[in-house]
Design a protein around this motif. Sequence first.
Motif, PDB file in Angstrom:
ATOM      1  N   HIS A 274       0.818  -1.219   0.000  1.00 29.27           N
ATOM      2  CA  HIS A 274       0.000   0.000   0.000  1.00 29.27           C
ATOM      3  C   HIS A 274       0.855   1.273   0.000  1.00 29.27           C
ATOM      4  N   ILE A 275       2.121   1.151  -0.401  1.00 30.92           N
ATOM      5  CA  ILE A 275       3.002   2.318  -0.400  1.00 30.92           C
ATOM      6  C   ILE A 275       2.490   3.395  -1.354  1.00 30.92           C
ATOM      7  N   GLY A 276       1.772   2.987  -2.399  1.00 33.10           N
ATOM      8  CA  GLY A 276       1.223   3.964  -3.337  1.00 33.10           C
ATOM      9  C   GLY A 276       0.165   4.863  -2.729  1.00 33.10           C
ATOM     10  N   CYS A 277      -0.357   4.473  -1.547  1.00 31.02           N
ATOM     11  CA  CYS A 277      -1.382   5.285  -0.885  1.00 31.02           C
ATOM     12  C   CYS A 277      -0.838   6.605  -0.352  1.00 31.02           C
ATOM     13  N   ILE A 278       0.488   6.754  -0.322  1.00 32.66           N
ATOM     14  CA  ILE A 278       1.037   8.029   0.156  1.00 32.66           C
ATOM     15  C   ILE A 278       0.689   9.163  -0.803  1.00 32.66           C
ATOM     16  N   SER A 279       0.227   8.821  -2.014  1.00 30.65           N
ATOM     17  CA  SER A 279      -0.172   9.847  -2.980  1.00 30.65           C
ATOM     18  C   SER A 279      -1.657  10.187  -2.875  1.00 30.65           C
ATOM     19  N   ILE A 280      -2.374   9.528  -1.964  1.00 32.00           N
ATOM     20  CA  ILE A 280      -3.816   9.736  -1.818  1.00 32.00           C
ATOM     21  C   ILE A 280      -4.094  10.666  -0.643  1.00 32.00           C
ATOM     22  N   PRO A 281      -4.997  11.636  -0.787  1.00 35.23           N
ATOM     23  CA  PRO A 281      -5.296  12.575   0.310  1.00 35.23           C
ATOM     24  C   PRO A 281      -5.674  11.863   1.606  1.00 35.23           C
ATOM     25  N   ASP A 282      -5.234  12.421   2.734  1.00 37.41           N
ATOM     26  CA  ASP A 282      -5.445  11.797   4.042  1.00 37.41           C
ATOM     27  C   ASP A 282      -6.921  11.573   4.349  1.00 37.41           C
ATOM     28  N   ASP A 283      -7.775  12.534   3.970  1.00 41.83           N
ATOM     29  CA  ASP A 283      -9.187  12.397   4.332  1.00 41.83           C
ATOM     30  C   ASP A 283      -9.832  11.202   3.629  1.00 41.83           C
ATOM     31  N   ILE A 284      -9.391  10.914   2.417  1.00 37.39           N
ATOM     32  CA  ILE A 284      -9.929   9.755   1.698  1.00 37.39           C
ATOM     33  C   ILE A 284      -9.477   8.462   2.391  1.00 37.39           C
TER      34      ILE A 284
ATOM     35  N   LEU B 273      -6.011   3.173  -7.856  1.00 38.69           N
ATOM     36  CA  LEU B 273      -4.790   3.452  -8.620  1.00 38.69           C
ATOM     37  C   LEU B 273      -3.528   3.326  -7.771  1.00 38.69           C
ATOM     38  N   HIS B 274      -3.675   3.076  -6.459  1.00 41.48           N
ATOM     39  CA  HIS B 274      -2.475   3.085  -5.620  1.00 41.48           C
ATOM     40  C   HIS B 274      -1.460   2.001  -5.992  1.00 41.48           C
ATOM     41  N   PRO B 275      -1.862   0.824  -6.539  1.00 41.84           N
ATOM     42  CA  PRO B 275      -0.833  -0.128  -6.968  1.00 41.84           C
ATOM     43  C   PRO B 275       0.061   0.424  -8.090  1.00 41.84           C
ATOM     44  N   ILE B 276      -0.535   1.219  -8.987  1.00 41.19           N
ATOM     45  CA  ILE B 276       0.254   1.824 -10.065  1.00 41.19           C
ATOM     46  C   ILE B 276       1.239   2.828  -9.481  1.00 41.19           C
ATOM     47  N   HIS B 277       0.768   3.651  -8.524  1.00 36.56           N
ATOM     48  CA  HIS B 277       1.667   4.612  -7.885  1.00 36.56           C
ATOM     49  C   HIS B 277       2.784   3.879  -7.131  1.00 36.56           C
TER      50      HIS B 277
END
Length: 286
Positions: free
Chosen positions: A188-198, A218-222
Amino acid sequence: MNERVLLVDDDIDIISAFSRNLRNEFKITTATSAYEAFDIINNSQPFAVIISDYKMPKMNGVEFLSTIKSLHPDTVRVILTGYADLDASIKAINDGFVFRFLTKPIETSMLINTIKDCLEQHRLITAEKELLDQTLRGTIKLLIDILTAINPKMFKLATMMRGTARDIANQLNLKNTWEIEISALLSHIGCISIPDDILERFFENKELSQEEISLLNLHPIHGYNFLKNIPRLKNIAESIKYQFYNYDGSNAQELEVKGDKIPLISRILKVVYDFNNLLQQGFDNA
């Protein structure tokens, strides 16, 4: 530092002379055939250098050292040959089986200098490998620290996935389980590109818009883009990229990636993630 040297030659007189002339310089072990050498290698620590005669019964030196290359790639390999075997020796060098070749008869001083060069080559190989290992461990720790700092719940999920993925790998008797465990930890390292509130609403099982769900998916792609250029993490990056792909390809963004073309680690991550979702929905894991 490993300075162990194995000499292999079916001529007992040559082996005896080598051992007598070199024993004060190096940690020498001798064998009179490839098969005897394999027995020694299988029952001892790896050798830094292996020097093998070319012409030996049952298995020649090139065949022997090519096998050694696959078993112990860090061992520096040398062929000892007569002039009639130069073509075979040159081919062995070009194919990457040996570091040097020596011709008979050989002076002791030249043999000593060659072994010293081989030991230095082995030192460079192992030093580079140790440096890469240390760098890799440091990089992974940094990524995990970032993941933890951004969202502890996400790290908790990754830790749970690591344990389950490791159990599956052990049941399947898989090798390189470190890649499976690190893939789970960084899944889930790609989740660092996703806003905290989401992310917060996701972990609290609150309703998300279709646009937000698409962003999460999309977090796997990130994650793949974060990891793909890090040395020795290419397989892990690929595994993370395809972790949500169904085996039948029904949700594949890259249509040709389905079934056995999906990396095995990705398939394990998919099973682990789906299993965790069932637990979150209240299904019993008994």
